[in-house]
Structures are given as structure tokens and as C-alpha cells.
Scaffold this motif. Structure first.
Motif, short mmCIF file in Angstrom:
data_model
loop_
_atom_site.label_atom_id
_atom_site.label_comp_id
_atom_site.label_asym_id
_atom_site.label_seq_id
_atom_site.Cartn_x
_atom_site.Cartn_y
_atom_site.Cartn_z
N LEU A 100 0.85 -1.19 0.00
CA LEU A 100 0.00 0.00 0.00
C LEU A 100 0.89 1.23 0.00
N THR A 101 0.73 2.08 -0.99
CA THR A 101 1.46 3.33 -1.06
C THR A 101 0.49 4.48 -0.83
N THR A 102 0.80 5.30 0.17
CA THR A 102 -0.11 6.38 0.53
C THR A 102 0.66 7.55 1.10
N SER A 103 0.01 8.69 1.17
CA SER A 103 0.60 9.89 1.76
C SER A 103 0.00 10.10 3.14
N LEU A 104 0.87 10.36 4.11
CA LEU A 104 0.42 10.57 5.48
C LEU A 104 0.86 11.93 5.97
N SER A 105 0.04 12.56 6.75
CA SER A 105 0.39 13.85 7.33
C SER A 105 1.36 13.64 8.49
N SER A 106 1.98 14.70 8.94
CA SER A 106 2.91 14.61 10.06
C SER A 106 2.17 14.17 11.31
N GLY A 107 2.86 13.37 12.12
CA GLY A 107 2.26 12.89 13.35
C GLY A 107 2.27 11.38 13.43
N VAL A 108 1.57 10.85 14.43
CA VAL A 108 1.53 9.41 14.66
C VAL A 108 0.30 8.82 13.97
N HIS A 109 0.52 7.72 13.27
CA HIS A 109 -0.57 7.03 12.57
C HIS A 109 -0.51 5.54 12.89
N VAL A 110 -1.68 4.91 12.86
CA VAL A 110 -1.79 3.47 13.07
C VAL A 110 -2.38 2.85 11.82
N VAL A 111 -1.63 1.93 11.21
CA VAL A 111 -2.10 1.22 10.02
C VAL A 111 -2.51 -0.18 10.46
N THR A 112 -3.75 -0.57 10.12
CA THR A 112 -4.29 -1.86 10.52
C THR A 112 -4.69 -2.66 9.29
N VAL A 113 -4.35 -3.94 9.31
CA VAL A 113 -4.74 -4.83 8.21
C VAL A 113 -5.58 -5.96 8.79
N VAL A 114 -6.58 -6.37 8.00
CA VAL A 114 -7.47 -7.47 8.38
C VAL A 114 -7.56 -8.41 7.20
N ASP A 115 -7.25 -9.71 7.44
CA ASP A 115 -7.35 -10.64 6.31
C ASP A 115 -8.74 -11.26 6.25
N SER A 116 -8.95 -12.06 5.23
CA SER A 116 -10.29 -12.61 4.99
C SER A 116 -10.70 -13.61 6.06
N GLU A 117 -9.74 -14.08 6.86
CA GLU A 117 -10.08 -14.99 7.96
C GLU A 117 -10.30 -14.25 9.27
N GLY A 118 -10.21 -12.92 9.22
CA GLY A 118 -10.48 -12.13 10.41
C GLY A 118 -9.26 -11.83 11.25
N HIS A 119 -8.06 -12.27 10.83
CA HIS A 119 -6.85 -11.95 11.58
C HIS A 119 -6.51 -10.49 11.42
N THR A 120 -6.08 -9.87 12.49
CA THR A 120 -5.82 -8.44 12.50
C THR A 120 -4.38 -8.18 12.95
N LEU A 121 -3.77 -7.15 12.32
CA LEU A 121 -2.40 -6.76 12.67
C LEU A 121 -2.27 -5.26 12.47
N SER A 122 -1.60 -4.60 13.40
CA SER A 122 -1.43 -3.14 13.32
C SER A 122 0.04 -2.77 13.47
N VAL A 123 0.37 -1.61 12.90
CA VAL A 123 1.72 -1.07 13.05
C VAL A 123 1.60 0.42 13.30
N ARG A 124 2.44 0.94 14.18
CA ARG A 124 2.42 2.36 14.53
C ARG A 124 3.58 3.05 13.82
N VAL A 125 3.27 4.18 13.18
CA VAL A 125 4.27 4.92 12.41
C VAL A 125 4.20 6.39 12.79
N GLU A 126 5.39 6.98 13.02
CA GLU A 126 5.46 8.42 13.27
C GLU A 126 6.08 9.09 12.05
N VAL A 127 5.35 10.01 11.45
CA VAL A 127 5.79 10.70 10.23
C VAL A 127 6.33 12.06 10.60
N GLU A 128 7.54 12.35 10.11
CA GLU A 128 8.15 13.67 10.34
C GLU A 128 7.97 14.52 9.09
#
Length: 752
Positions: free
Chosen positions: A724-752
Motif C-alpha cells: 500500500l502506497t499512501t501519503s500521510l500527514s505529520s504525526g503518529v498514525h496506526v495502520v491496521t490490516v485485516v485478512d479474509s479470515e479475520g486476523h488483525t495486525l497493526s503497526v504504529r508509524v510516526e511521520v516527520e
């Protein structure tokens, strides 16, 4: 009064007879001249010799002072004869001086007067009490002028005849014996006929006195005079310059083997011609005897006489970026401290640590590789991962203790790049450390490498930093490095095993190769002294072939014997390289360093329940009466698996859970980039728009659909390849993915 005169007489000679500067003279281990550097006063004056060649001594005494062995500094008969000759001629034609008196005159360097003559007589008698006859001959021969700026018998023999005084012929010895008599008016460029006449007259005198026979006399008379002074040898010129800086005005007997040195220099010059086609201009090599830690060949660069392209830079002593040449040190210390076992799997996946994103040379990832293969293949990503596990400060301290002297900044300055060439080292230091490792596994104590024939060192033996067992396993790993000749050396009995490693610095500026056997260590560097990078400047393609050709100049060495008392046996998992775990089925008995017993058991094997057809995973509590199969499976983290599976067709991913018979299991997916709690900087594009970031995800199951959310807002879905390629504003963001079986995973990113 008599006592006072006796006291004055006893103290009339200075403690040091000759207060003059000397040339720097460097010889090999057998005393053969390698090179010199002229004295500070511009004279070719070698340090005073202790002994004088017999032929020159015989010629000198016959020509200058036939009664030298019998008088006590002054010959009254010669003085009387000289006075008669001078009176008859009306001017001075003879001084009647003995060799002892001439030695005093050379030391005092005063104008010749009657008063000075009387002083010479007194001092000459005193000199005879202090020194023996051979010592007086030695003083005279070492300081007598031989024409131009040549002073002393040693310099004269080399400058005029190209060999040491001990190898002088009778004609050469006679020529040098008559030269100091009038070096300003009779020499090889002026009054040659008179010089030849004086030499031949002396040779006939030697024959009449029975010192030489008729045949020797006739042969000597037939020899021609040299036409002009010869250039002094220029062997190992960078080493000569080194000693001229460290020990000026002294004669140094080095550990260098002149014959080997010449072969090494010829080999490097030939390879440099080849490399120069790619504009690679400089080359250096070092050969060390492992048994004695003495240096046998020292070639600091090529084409020393050509004053261009950095040829006079001594690369052996110059700090250069290390590339991968330090990786075996990390592998070794990790083994001996129990951080890893020889074949422990290390991650080989994309990583980005605060902007530091190492890449393998082939720009590929294997997912996971055994540590032994990582060092043999010189993979960057697993090495960085291992250094991160071991810690940069610890490895930094280890390198300094091992003998890398160029780490002048704190460990934080180098960071994880320390293992990839972020620091500089010298060829001397690196080859010395490899020598130390070879000495350790051979059962010899740690000793600094020496350049002197007597093995003299400043520090003597030093505390050991390597353990023989870990070194033996390290050498066993790096002897498997693919050789540049692209042949299987194991199938050719004449080819000896060599533990070797190459290195290539960032920007292709430095190419390294260091190899060791049980007897020799060889280090080679190729590149440009200016630091200019070249596309073909790779260690395995340049320094490596040179190193193996140098090994071919040396006697073959047996492989290192396995050190006794250094290992313990243990069961390890064949697939992961870890200690045998509860669910490991395929194991083997391996030799480990004792500290390796504290490593963790295999974390990659687990027991799972499968449906009868093994297409689904199930939990025992929901399988009911359905038949299930229990299996032990080798399971890697999803990001590792993503890159590992295509290169290992026999690897099997875990099947999905059967619908309704799963549970809150660990998500079968993992972010490849970015990893958790990452800080990224997104510079604006040329058009002023905000920069973009690309998220990459690995999933264990193919054809799975993944839904992407940023800060709780749904963006898109991906199948098969999850980016996934996207533009994020400055600050802290949380990206979450969910697969078709319902499994969930998140990652925290701080953009400068």
C-alpha cells in the motif's frame, strides 16, 4: 704536573668519535639490502659497520699503512720519509699519516696545518688505547670519502658495484682502497686513467707481497672500472620509508624475505597492469608467517618511482573503509559468547532501522539463512541483524581489544553500519587480527605481528581475545567461500584449503581479501589511493585472485587441526541450527562452544493438529469424532517465510484453520516494512506535493485478501502481493490490516 698531563691525555678523545647523520638502511632477514634513504646532510653515509670485508682491509693496509698492525697510531719511519719527500719537492707531497691518524682527521674535519698534524699524532696514540685495530679500520672505512656524496665502504660498494662489501672482487676492493686518497680529483668521472693506474699498481703490490696469486692478479687487472654510480635498491620502498620515519639514521634488519618480496612485487605489478584498464591504479599486499608472527613481504603499493596516482601512499598503513572484511570477527565472537550456534538461522528480510536500510550485494533476500552461510556468502542483512542482537558497543570494544586501532570515534558514531564498512581499518591491523586468529587455533599465544628479524615487539604477548574453538568453526565456515577461479577446489588435490574473506566498501572504493592457512596469512587491498570508486572494484574480482596467486608462491599448508578440549557435543535441530527443541524431529549431534549451551531451544518447530487430509488445521476441542493427525512442523515468521519459501520448495506453509474450528491464534501475517514504532521522514516531491510511504505485508497464505485501514479509516484491499502506497500527514498514525479470515495486525508509524 705529570698527573695532570696524563689526565688531559686520557680524556682528550670525545665519547663519540663521529657526530654525523647517517642514512637509513633497511635490510631483509638475511642482511640483504632492501633500500635506503639519504642522510640529513645529503650524504650517502651508511651507519658505521662493525666489521670490514677482508679484501678491502688487505687492500687498504697495503695502500695506506703497511705497518698498521704494528705501530701504536704513529709510524716514525713514515713520518720521516714524508718529511724528506716534502723537502725535496718543495711542497707537501706526502703526509706520512697512518690509518689511525687519518681516522682522527676524518672525525675532526679541520684544516690541514702543522699544528693540526701534531694534534692528530697525540689523538691517534690515544685512539689506539681505546680501540682495537679492527675497530679502527671499521671507523675509517665507515667514514672515509669515496667521491661525490658517497661516504663509507658500504655505501661505496653499493653505489659503484651494486652489491655489499663482502662480495667485492679484488679489483673492486683495490679500486675502493685508493679512492679516499684523493676522492675530489681522482674518481670514476674524472681522471679515470689515473684511477685505473693506481688500482693496478696496488693489485701488483698485493701480488708481490703474496696476498693474491698470479691468476687472481691477472683477472683483477682485466676488470674494467664502473662507468657511473648505480642506483641503490628500491625493494619494499614503502617499508623503507616507514623505518626512515620511525628509525631515521639507523640500520634495521627486518623480517622480510627478499626473494619472496621480489616475487610479491612482481605479482602485484603484473595485476596492476590488468586492473589499470579499469582505472584501478593501486594495489597493496602483506604476507605474515603465522608461526612466528613475522612479516615476510610488505608491499605498500605499486610503482613507487612513478610520482602520480598515489603510488607513494603506503596503503598498508592507511585507514580504509572495511566493507565486509570484519564479518568473521562478529561471527566468531558471537559463537564464543553463546549468542548463536554455527548454523543458527538469521533473518534475511528487508529492514529499515531509523532510516538505515541495509541491502545484500545481490539485492535479494533469502528470508532466513544459517549463520555459517551468512558469513561465507557475506550477506549484509543477516550480519546487521546479528550485530543488533550482539550490540554495537560490545562489538566495538571487542574490535579495539582485537587490534583494530582506527576506531577513533564512539561506537554510536558507527552504529550498525560498523559491520558493513562504516568504520575504517588498515590492512596491517586487519591482517594482523586474522593472523592472531590463526595462531590461536594453532595453539600459539597471541603476539603482535613484527617487522623485525629478531621478532622484537613493543608489547610482547598480549591477553587472548579469541577462543580456539570459535576460531576453528569460523575458519571452517569461511573456507567454503566461492573462489574467484570458479572451480571446485575440493576436487583438486593440489589446491590447499584457505580460510578467506573479501570486502567491498560502499561506492566501490576499496576491495579487500584476507586469507589464512595454518602457516601463512595474506592480506590484499585494491583500489585508488585517492578514494575514487570504480564499478568493477569488488573484492572477489580484484583482491581475491591476487591473494590466491600469492598463496601459490608459498609452500602448501595443512588445514588446522581441531582444537582439543574446546567443544561440547549437543543435539541441534538440522533445519534451524538451534538446540533441539521439544518438537524437532530432524536432529544431529554437533560440536558447540560451551557458551552455546545457553542459547534457546528451537523456536520454529511446533506441534499442530490437522484434518485427516492435512488440508486444514483444527483444534482438538472442536474436531469432535473427526479423525485428526498430529504433526511437528517447521514454521517461520510470515515475513521470513515470504522470502524463504520460493528458495526452498520443500518448505510447507501452515494450512488455514477449518471454518469454525480455529481460534485466537497468532496472525499468519507480518509487516515487512515498516516495522513497529518506526519513525519515517517524507520529503516533499519536486512539484511540492507531500511524499508517500509504501507499506509491505507478508502473508503465509496465498490468494488471501487483506483489507487496509489507516487511523480507523478503510482505504483499499490487496490480493496475493500486499503493498500500500499512501501519503500521510505529520504525526503518529496506526495502520491496521485485516485478512479474509479475520486476523488483525497493526503497526504504529510516526511521520516527520
Amino acid at each position: 704536573m705529570a698527573g695532570m698531563l696524563l689526565t688531559v691525555y686520557a680524556g682528550c678523545l670525545p665519547d663519540r668519535m663521529f657526530d654525523v647523520p647517517y642514512a637509513t638502511v633497511v635490510t631483509d632477514c638475511n642482511g640483504e639490502l632492501l633500500g635506503t634513504r639519504i642522510a640529513a646532510d645529503g650524504q650517502w653515509r651508511f651507519p658505521a659497520t662493525d666489521t670490514v670485508a677482508e679484501k678491502f682491509t688487505a687492500c687498504l693496509i697495503a695502500f695506506e699503512d703497511r705497518c698498521f698492525r704494528y705501530h701504536r697510531g704513529v709510524n716514525p719511519w713514515a713520518m720521516g720519509r714524508a718529511m724528506v719527500q716534502n723537502v725535496r719537492a718543495g711542497h707537501v707531497v706526502s703526509g706520512g699519516s697512518t690509518i689511525t691518524m687519518q681516522t682522527i682527521r676524518l672525525a675532526r674535519r679541520k684544516k690541514r696545518t702543522v699544528g693540526e698534524k701534531l694534534i692528530e699524532i697525540i689523538l691517534a696514540t690515544r685512539l689506539e688505547f681505546r680501540y682495537s685495530k679492527p675497530q679502527i679500520i671499521s671507523l675509517y672505512a665507515s667514514h672515509a670519502p669515496f667521491g661525490g656524496n658517497v661516504v663509507g665502504i658500504d655505501a661505496a660498494a653499493w653505489r659503484y658495484f651494486g652489491h655489499p662489501p663482502e662480495q667485492l672482487s679484488w679489483a673492486e676492493a683495490a679500486t675502493l682502497a685508493v679512492l679516499p686518497n684523493a676522492p675530489a680529483t681522482v674518481h670514476f668521472a674524472k681522471n679515470r686513467e689515473l684511477l685505473l693506474e693506481k688500482r693496478n699498481r696496488l693489485l701488483r703490490l698485493l701480488h708481490r707481497r703474496g696476498i693474491i696469486d698470479e691468476t687472481d692478479c691477472e683477472l683483477a687487472l682485466s676488470e674494467a672500472l664502473p662507468s657511473k654510480p648505480l642506483p641503490l635498491p628500491q625493494i619494499a620502498p614503502h617499508l623503507v620509508s616507514y623505518f626512515h620515519q620511525k628509525r631515521p639514521g639507523r640500520q634495521t634488519v627486518t623480517s622480510i624475505d627478499k626473494s619472496l618480496q621480489l616475487q610479491v612485487e612482481a605479482t602485484l605489478e603484473r595485476w596492476q597492469v590488468e586492473f589499470s584498464r579499469s582505472d584501478i591504479r593501486n594495489l597493496a599486499a602483506l604476507v605474515i608467517d603465522v608461526r612466528t608472527a613475522r612479516t615476510l613481504a610488505y608491499c605498500g603499493n605499486v610503482n613507487f618511482q612513478v610520482h602520480s596516482a598515489g603510488n607513494q601512499v603506503d596503503i598498508i598503513r592507511s585507514p580504509r573503509s572495511t566493507g565486509s572484511i570484519l564479518k568473521p570477527f562478529l561471527y566468531c565472537v558471537a559463537l564464543q559468547e553463546g549468542e548463536i550456534l554455527p548454523h543458527t538461522l538469521l533473518p534475511d528480510i528487508p529492514m529499515n532501522i531509523n532510516g538505515f536500510a541495509p541491502q545484500n550485494f545481490n539485492l535479494r533476500f533469502d528470508g532466513a539463512v544459517p549463520a555459517s552461510q551468512s558469513v561465507a556468502r557475506s550477506l549484509n542483512v543477516p550480519s546487521v541483524s546479528l550485530l543488533r542482537q550482539y550490540s554495537v558497543p560490545k562489538f566495538y570494544d571487542f574490535l579495539k581489544k582485537a587490534g583494530i586501532t582506527t576506531l577513533t570515534k564512539p561506537s554510536s558514531h558507527y552504529g550498525l553500519s560498523l559491520i558493513l564498512g562504516g568504520a575504517e581499518a588498515t590492512l596491517w591491523d586487519v591482517t594482523s587480527v586474522y593472523t592472531d586468529m590463526a595462531r590461536c587455533v594453532s595453539g600459539r599465544g597471541r603476539r603482535p605481528c613484527s617487522l623485525l628479524a629478531d621478532g622484537e615487539t613493543v608489547d610482547g604477548d598480549m591477553p587472548a581475545v579469541f577462543r580456539a574453538g570459535a576460531v576453528w568453526q569460523t575458519f571452517d565456515a569461511i573456507k567454503e567461500v566461492n573462489r574467484p577461479e570458479e572451480i571446485d577446489w575440493r576436487t583438486i588435490p593440489s589446491m590447499q584449503p584457505v580460510a578467506w574473506k573479501t570486502g567491498t566498501s560502499f561506492g566501490f572504493r576499496d576491495a579487500w581479501a584476507v586469507g589464512v592457512t595454518s602457516r601463512y596469512a595474506i592480506g590484499v587491498w585494491a583500489g585508488n589511493a585517492s578514494g575514487e570508486g570504480k564499478a568493477g572494484l569488488v573484492g572477489a574480482r580484484t583482491a581475491g585472485p591476487v591473494m590466491f596467486e600469492l598463496f601459490n608462491l608459498l609452500p602448501a599448508s595443512p588445514w588446522f587441526e581441531r582444537p582439543s578440549g574446546e567443544f561440547t557435543e549437543a543435539e541441534v535441530c538440522r533445519l534451524s541450527g538451534h538446540l533441539k527443541g521439544r518438537y524437532c524431529d530432524d536432529t544431529e549431534t554437533a560440536l558447540l562452544c560451551p557458551a552455546g549451551l545457553k542459547t534457546t531451544a528451537c523456536p520454529y518447530h511446533q506441534s499442530i493438529h490437522l484434518s485427516a487430509d492435512e488440508r486444514y488445521r483444527v483444534y482438538a476441542h472442536c474436531a469432535g469424532s473427526e479423525a485428526t493427525v498430529q504433526k511437528n512442523r517447521f514454521v517461520l515468521p510470515p515475513a521470513w517465510e515470504w522470502f524463504y519459501k520460493p528458495r526452498h520448495p520443500d518448505y510447507k506453509s501452515l494450512p488455514p484453520f477449518r471454518a469454525g474450528c480455529g481460534g485466537d491464534s497468532e496472525a499468519p501475517m507480518q509487516f515487512i516494512y515498516p516495522q513497529g514504532n518506526t519513525r519515517v521522514s517524507l520529503p516533499r516531491q519536486l512539484d511540492g506535493s507531500r511524499g508517500e510511504i509504501t507499506f509491505e505485508l507478508a502473508h503465509s497464505h496465498s490468494n488471501t485478501t487483506v483489507f487496509w485501514h489507516v487511523d480507523g479509516t478503510y482505504l483499499t484491499l490487496t490480493r496475493d502481493f500486499h503493498k500500500l502506497t499512501t501519503s500521510l500527514s505529520s504525526g503518529v498514525h496506526v495502520v491496521t490490516v485485516v485478512d479474509s479470515e479475520g486476523h488483525t495486525l497493526s503497526v504504529r508509524v510516526e511521520v516527520e
